[in-house]
Design an enzyme around this catalytic site. Structure first.
Site, PDB file in Angstrom:
ATOM      1  N   ALA A  67      -6.654 -14.091 -32.788  1.00 27.94           N
ATOM      2  CA  ALA A  67      -6.033 -13.721 -33.924  1.00 27.94           C
ATOM      3  C   ALA A  67      -5.271 -15.146 -34.301  1.00 27.94           C
ATOM      4  O   ALA A  67      -5.245 -15.262 -35.602  1.00 27.94           O
ATOM      5  CB  ALA A  67      -4.811 -12.663 -33.523  1.00 27.94           C
ATOM      6  N   GLU A  98       0.493 -22.318 -28.064  1.00 33.05           N
ATOM      7  CA  GLU A  98      -0.101 -21.539 -27.392  1.00 33.05           C
ATOM      8  C   GLU A  98       0.534 -21.703 -25.763  1.00 33.05           C
ATOM      9  O   GLU A  98       0.917 -22.818 -25.321  1.00 33.05           O
ATOM     10  CB  GLU A  98      -1.467 -21.789 -26.932  1.00 33.05           C
ATOM     11  CG  GLU A  98      -2.440 -21.184 -25.806  1.00 33.05           C
ATOM     12  CD  GLU A  98      -2.262 -19.666 -25.439  1.00 33.05           C
ATOM     13  OE1 GLU A  98      -2.463 -19.074 -26.738  1.00 33.05           O
ATOM     14  OE2 GLU A  98      -1.900 -19.346 -24.401  1.00 33.05           O
ATOM     15  N   TYR A 136     -24.706  -4.787 -22.642  1.00 36.05           N
ATOM     16  CA  TYR A 136     -25.534  -5.552 -23.754  1.00 36.05           C
ATOM     17  C   TYR A 136     -25.695  -6.807 -23.372  1.00 36.05           C
ATOM     18  O   TYR A 136     -24.903  -7.536 -22.541  1.00 36.05           O
ATOM     19  CB  TYR A 136     -25.082  -5.074 -24.853  1.00 36.05           C
ATOM     20  CG  TYR A 136     -23.681  -5.371 -25.178  1.00 36.05           C
ATOM     21  CD1 TYR A 136     -23.037  -6.822 -25.465  1.00 36.05           C
ATOM     22  CD2 TYR A 136     -22.563  -4.499 -24.926  1.00 36.05           C
ATOM     23  CE1 TYR A 136     -21.478  -7.124 -25.673  1.00 36.05           C
ATOM     24  CE2 TYR A 136     -21.141  -4.781 -25.191  1.00 36.05           C
ATOM     25  CZ  TYR A 136     -20.610  -6.187 -25.293  1.00 36.05           C
ATOM     26  OH  TYR A 136     -19.305  -6.447 -25.297  1.00 36.05           O
TER      27      TYR A 136
HETATM   28  C1  LIG Z   1      -7.770 -14.050 -21.378  1.00 36.97           C
HETATM   29  C2  LIG Z   1      -8.290 -12.854 -22.121  1.00 36.97           C
HETATM   30  C3  LIG Z   1      -9.217 -12.054 -22.203  1.00 36.97           C
HETATM   31  C4  LIG Z   1      -9.740 -11.145 -22.765  1.00 36.97           C
HETATM   32  N1  LIG Z   1     -10.880 -10.307 -22.436  1.00 36.97           N
HETATM   33  C5  LIG Z   1     -11.083  -9.272 -23.236  1.00 36.97           C
HETATM   34  C6  LIG Z   1     -12.343  -8.657 -22.886  1.00 36.97           C
HETATM   35  O1  LIG Z   1     -13.088  -9.030 -21.929  1.00 36.97           O
HETATM   36  N2  LIG Z   1     -12.542  -7.348 -23.545  1.00 36.97           N
HETATM   37  C7  LIG Z   1     -11.724  -7.212 -24.651  1.00 36.97           C
HETATM   38  O2  LIG Z   1     -12.178  -5.958 -25.250  1.00 36.97           O
HETATM   39  N3  LIG Z   1     -10.646  -7.846 -24.991  1.00 36.97           N
HETATM   40  C8  LIG Z   1     -10.128  -8.955 -24.044  1.00 36.97           C
HETATM   41  N4  LIG Z   1      -9.067  -9.514 -24.434  1.00 36.97           N
HETATM   42  C9  LIG Z   1      -8.612  -8.998 -25.666  1.00 36.97           C
HETATM   43  C10 LIG Z   1      -9.106  -9.525 -26.823  1.00 36.97           C
HETATM   44  O3  LIG Z   1      -9.288 -10.837 -26.903  1.00 36.97           O
HETATM   45  C11 LIG Z   1      -7.828  -9.202 -28.077  1.00 36.97           C
HETATM   46  O4  LIG Z   1      -7.581  -7.733 -28.056  1.00 36.97           O
HETATM   47  C12 LIG Z   1      -8.225  -9.483 -29.368  1.00 36.97           C
HETATM   48  O5  LIG Z   1      -9.161 -10.569 -29.454  1.00 36.97           O
HETATM   49  C13 LIG Z   1      -7.134  -9.792 -30.316  1.00 36.97           C
HETATM   50  O6  LIG Z   1      -6.632 -11.001 -29.952  1.00 36.97           O
HETATM   51  P1  LIG Z   1      -5.157 -11.585 -29.983  1.00 36.97           P
HETATM   52  O7  LIG Z   1      -5.211 -12.908 -30.497  1.00 36.97           O
HETATM   53  O8  LIG Z   1      -4.276 -10.595 -31.099  1.00 36.97           O
HETATM   54  O9  LIG Z   1      -4.460 -11.279 -28.661  1.00 36.97           O
HETATM   55  P2  LIG Z   1      -4.787 -12.044 -27.389  1.00 36.97           P
HETATM   56  O10 LIG Z   1      -6.163 -12.416 -27.039  1.00 36.97           O
HETATM   57  O11 LIG Z   1      -3.983 -11.523 -26.222  1.00 36.97           O
HETATM   58  O12 LIG Z   1      -4.106 -13.648 -27.486  1.00 36.97           O
HETATM   59  C14 LIG Z   1      -2.814 -13.918 -27.312  1.00 36.97           C
HETATM   60  C15 LIG Z   1      -2.550 -15.296 -27.013  1.00 36.97           C
HETATM   61  O13 LIG Z   1      -1.081 -15.480 -27.148  1.00 36.97           O
HETATM   62  C16 LIG Z   1      -0.872 -16.206 -26.041  1.00 36.97           C
HETATM   63  N5  LIG Z   1       0.618 -16.006 -25.671  1.00 36.97           N
HETATM   64  C17 LIG Z   1       1.183 -14.597 -25.349  1.00 36.97           C
HETATM   65  N6  LIG Z   1       2.563 -14.810 -25.261  1.00 36.97           N
HETATM   66  C18 LIG Z   1       2.833 -16.160 -25.871  1.00 36.97           C
HETATM   67  C19 LIG Z   1       4.105 -16.657 -26.290  1.00 36.97           C
HETATM   68  N7  LIG Z   1       5.194 -16.041 -26.175  1.00 36.97           N
HETATM   69  N8  LIG Z   1       3.930 -17.759 -26.983  1.00 36.97           N
HETATM   70  C20 LIG Z   1       3.010 -18.489 -27.109  1.00 36.97           C
HETATM   71  N9  LIG Z   1       1.863 -18.137 -26.871  1.00 36.97           N
HETATM   72  C21 LIG Z   1       1.635 -16.548 -26.139  1.00 36.97           C
HETATM   73  C22 LIG Z   1      -1.580 -15.877 -24.937  1.00 36.97           C
HETATM   74  O14 LIG Z   1      -1.685 -16.927 -23.936  1.00 36.97           O
HETATM   75  C23 LIG Z   1      -3.011 -15.626 -25.597  1.00 36.97           C
HETATM   76  O15 LIG Z   1      -3.692 -16.868 -25.864  1.00 36.97           O
HETATM   77  C24 LIG Z   1      -8.763 -10.595 -23.778  1.00 36.97           C
HETATM   78  C25 LIG Z   1      -7.686 -11.569 -24.249  1.00 36.97           C
HETATM   79  C26 LIG Z   1      -7.570 -12.509 -23.424  1.00 36.97           C
HETATM   80  C27 LIG Z   1      -6.189 -13.237 -23.590  1.00 36.97           C
END
Ligand SMILES: Cc1cc2nc3c(=O)[nH]c(=O)nc-3n(C[C@H](O)[C@H](O)[C@H](O)COP(=O)(O)OP(=O)(O)OC[C@H]3O[C@@H](n4cnc5c(N)ncnc54)[C@H](O)[C@@H]3O)c2cc1C
Length: 402
Positions: A11, A30, A213
């Protein structure tokens, strides 16, 4: 505007790219000391593929992507094929974009490479956002190390346990759905030939299901096994105890067992989500991705919703001035759609895990849905999304996705 982004997951990086392309200056913070390239495979439906194109990263992903030709649903106990749906050219013809599978790491790397190539994006690692304060004409992001970053707006993309959300909504821990999700990546050569084909295979068993897959241009197989159970760890990559992931598969069909015995180790995470939030913005602060609307992975839409968010938010944010109205417009553009994905993902887990005679009825319904174009039409609300959409398409009935 100078926009601060908390979180460098899918995101946050997608938002950085989309907003920088609209002329904004970005500081992405990050928490981790490096961009975490872990995680398993991700299915990207046609709506996500269009979002990737809008972000300009399709070409970077192309060499790693796999384009599944079919979705095959099997009984995990008898091995019988319950139903099959054609993906490939048929999906592309209907929705104008294909269905693909990639490694989460490949997607994150493509986003990172794109973001690094944009002169107005600054990426800061080891930088945890602890809190924020709306000030006159700006927002102050307070970091865990005691320093702060001043910006015109803050986008909270810090995941399911978002610090930005905690301050904005104070709604506590995510919902525990009593689901444990195990994942493994194995070389394609370690599974039978049929499991290497470009097919999404879904196996249904009472109280559990398995999806596998190919990813990484077909070189690896992503295996995910979701089970009803209690485990409340908070990370994405806890190591499962030996034998833990496969407990409960004693009665599995031999064909399924042949795939499940390939991994030497499994990682696990807890199947958490949240109900739709009352709001996602607070003056100059806005939530996106899992911070705003975390979902169970049963519709394969968590990462895709984050990509869509980035595209829509960048289209709505003005060049300058107070972002509050744009954040409110973003929320109203996205709320119904993401809430529906949240609800459908939960419903899907329930359908997959049915037991007793009712599962036979489910199989009959699934067969008739997947055989014709019914499923495609019932999921049109989800997959026909276009980057220029700012309102959800509410015309179609709920889908029965994968
Ligand atoms: C290491 C990891 C592995 C994943 N593996 C899978 C999977 O195998 N299958 C699946 O369905 N989904 C997985 N997900 C979740 C999936 O990627 C997310 O649901 C989706 O991509 C939405 O992403 P997001 O960026 O909103 O959240 P996220 O992917 O959770 O990313 C959030 C980011 O914000 C960072 N962060 C958190 N708190 C803070 C803060 N206070 N200040 C600064 N940075 C912060 C975290 O380190 C992370 O990099 C995974 C997520 C992560 C982080």
């Amino acid at each position: 505007m100078h926009i601060a982004i908390a979180g460098g997951g899918i995101a946050g990086l997608a938002a950085a790219i989309a907003l920088a392309r609209r002329g904004h200056r970005i500081t992405l913070m990050e928490r981790a000391s490096e961009f975490s390239e872990t995680g398993a495979g991700i299915q990207v439906g046609p709506n996500g593929v269009r979002a990737l194109a809008a972000l300009g990263i399709s070409e970077r992903l192309e060499p790693a992507a796999v384009y599944p030709q079919r979705l095959a649903v099997h009984s995990g106990t008898s091995g019988r094929l319950i139903a099959e749906s054609v993906l490939g050219a048929r999906i592309e013809a209907r929705f104008g974009a294909p269905w693909l599978t990639v490694l989460r790491t490949d997607l994150l790397s493509a986003l990172l490479a794109e973001a690094r190539g944009l002169a107005t994006v600054t990426l800061r690692l080891g930088c945890a956002v602890a809190s924020y304060a709306n000030t006159t004409g700006g927002v102050e992001c307070r970091l865990a190390d005691g320093s702060s970053v001043a910006a015109d707006a803050l986008v909270g993309a810090d995941g399911i346990r978002s610090a930005v959300r905690a301050q904005m909504l104070g709604d506590g821990e995510p919902a525990d759905n009593h689901l444990v999700i195990y994942r493994a990546l194995v070389p394609a050569t370690s599974v039978p030939q049929w499991a290497r084909e470009h097919v999404v295979n879904l196996w249904l068993l009472p109280g559990r299901h398995v999806v596998h897959y190919p990813v990484a241009a077909g070189g690896l197989i992503n295996i995910v096994a979701m089970t009803r159970g209690k485990w409340s760890g908070t990370g994405w990559s806890a190591v499962a105890e030996p034998g833990e992931a496969l407990a409960g598969y004693a009665a599995a069909a031999t064909t399924l067992s042949d795939v499940l015995k390939a991994p030497v180790a499994w990682l696990k995470w807890a199947g958490c989500d949240r109900p739709p939030a009352p709001r996602w913005s607070d003056a100059r602060v806005c939530l996106v991705g899992d911070a705003a609307h975390p979902v169970l992975p049963c519709l394969a839409q968590g990462a895709v919703m984050a990509l869509e968010d980035a595209v829509v938010l960048s289209a709505l944010l003005p060049e300058a001035g107070d972002p509050h109205a744009a954040f409110a417009a973003f929320e109203s553009a996205r709320k119904a759609r993401t809430s529906r994905v949240q609800a459908e993902s939960r419903r899907q887990a329930g359908i997959y895990h049915l037991s007793g005679p009712v599962r036979l009825a489910r199989d009959v319904v699934m067969k008739s849905l997947l055989a014709g174009d019914q499923l495609t039409e019932r999921t049109a609300w989800l997959y026909s999304w276009q980057p220029e959409h700012t309102r959800p398409d509410e015309e179609n009935a709920p889908g029965s996705g994968t």
